[in-house]
Design an enzyme around this catalytic site. Structure first.
Site, PDB file in Angstrom:
ATOM      1  CG  HIS A 154     -18.683   1.673 -49.748  1.00  0.00           C
ATOM      2  ND1 HIS A 154     -19.877   2.151 -49.280  1.00  0.00           N
ATOM      3  CD2 HIS A 154     -18.390   0.589 -48.993  1.00  0.00           C
ATOM      4  CE1 HIS A 154     -20.300   1.381 -48.295  1.00  0.00           C
ATOM      5  NE2 HIS A 154     -19.419   0.432 -48.098  1.00  0.00           N
TER       6      HIS A 154
ATOM      7  N   GLY B  92     -11.803  -3.974 -46.685  1.00  0.00           N
ATOM      8  CA  GLY B  92     -13.092  -4.011 -45.987  1.00  0.00           C
ATOM      9  C   GLY B  92     -13.812  -5.349 -46.076  1.00  0.00           C
TER      10      GLY B  92
ATOM     11  CG  ASP C  52     -15.724  -2.676 -43.395  1.00  0.00           C
ATOM     12  OD1 ASP C  52     -14.937  -1.740 -43.631  1.00  0.00           O
ATOM     13  OD2 ASP C  52     -16.554  -3.083 -44.228  1.00  0.00           O
TER      14      ASP C  52
ATOM     15  CG  ASP D 238     -21.539   4.086 -53.875  1.00  0.00           C
ATOM     16  OD1 ASP D 238     -22.531   4.830 -54.034  1.00  0.00           O
ATOM     17  OD2 ASP D 238     -21.062   3.401 -54.794  1.00  0.00           O
TER      18      ASP D 238
ATOM     19  CG  HIS E  44     -18.416  -5.505 -47.336  1.00  0.00           C
ATOM     20  ND1 HIS E  44     -18.381  -5.082 -48.638  1.00  0.00           N
ATOM     21  CD2 HIS E  44     -17.865  -4.517 -46.607  1.00  0.00           C
ATOM     22  CE1 HIS E  44     -17.834  -3.886 -48.690  1.00  0.00           C
ATOM     23  NE2 HIS E  44     -17.516  -3.518 -47.465  1.00  0.00           N
TER      24      HIS E  44
ATOM     25  CG  ASP F 106     -18.593  -7.274 -42.769  1.00  0.00           C
ATOM     26  OD1 ASP F 106     -18.944  -7.984 -41.814  1.00  0.00           O
ATOM     27  OD2 ASP F 106     -18.095  -7.722 -43.813  1.00  0.00           O
TER      28      ASP F 106
ATOM     29  NE  ARG G 284     -25.344  -3.526 -32.467  1.00  0.00           N
ATOM     30  CZ  ARG G 284     -24.372  -3.908 -31.662  1.00  0.00           C
ATOM     31  NH1 ARG G 284     -23.117  -3.785 -32.023  1.00  0.00           N
ATOM     32  NH2 ARG G 284     -24.615  -4.413 -30.477  1.00  0.00           N
TER      33      ARG G 284
END
Length: 120
Positions: A9, A56, A61, A81, A88, A91, A97
């Site tokens: 981030h 990202g 991502d 962060d 986002h 994402d 996941r």
């Protein structure tokens, strides 16, 4: 040799560049992929060769997520962060996941990144 995805981030990009510099010799033994801006910062700090994906928020991502599903990534180092809201965030959660679902190494801070790098 492992394939490693690198993401950070905005407020963690300096930390990622510093971590990559401190571990440049070990990282150079692997195939590296990074989201756009993070990859640029890592390249500038270390001179490491890596494949830069989209930023990202612009799909980087998701590109890393697709690589997980296709069996093309062994690990992700994602300096998250926790103090800043991310537009986002969906994402980010999807990437987390998929890393969990496909049981790949996933580091979200310097301590776990060090452990992941030592394991591969």
């Amino acid at each position: 040799m492992a394939s490693i995805g690198l993401v950070a981030h905005d407020d963690k990009k300096d930390d990622m560049a510093a971590w990559a510099l401190a571990n440049a010799e070990r990282l150079s033994r692997h195939t590296l992929f990074a989201t756009g801006t993070t990859g640029g910062r890592i390249e500038a700090a270390t001179g490491l060769s890596l494949t830069r994906l989209k930023s990202g928020p612009l799909g980087g991502d998701a590109q890393l997520g697709a690589m997980i599903v296709e069996g093309k990534l062994d690990a992700i180092v994602f300096f998250i962060d926790p103090l800043t809201a991310m537009p986002h965030d969906v994402d980010v959660k999807a990437l987390t996941r998929l890393a969990t679902l496909y049981d790949i190494l996933f580091a979200c801070n310097k301590s776990t990144a060090d452990a992941v790098l030592a394991a591969i």
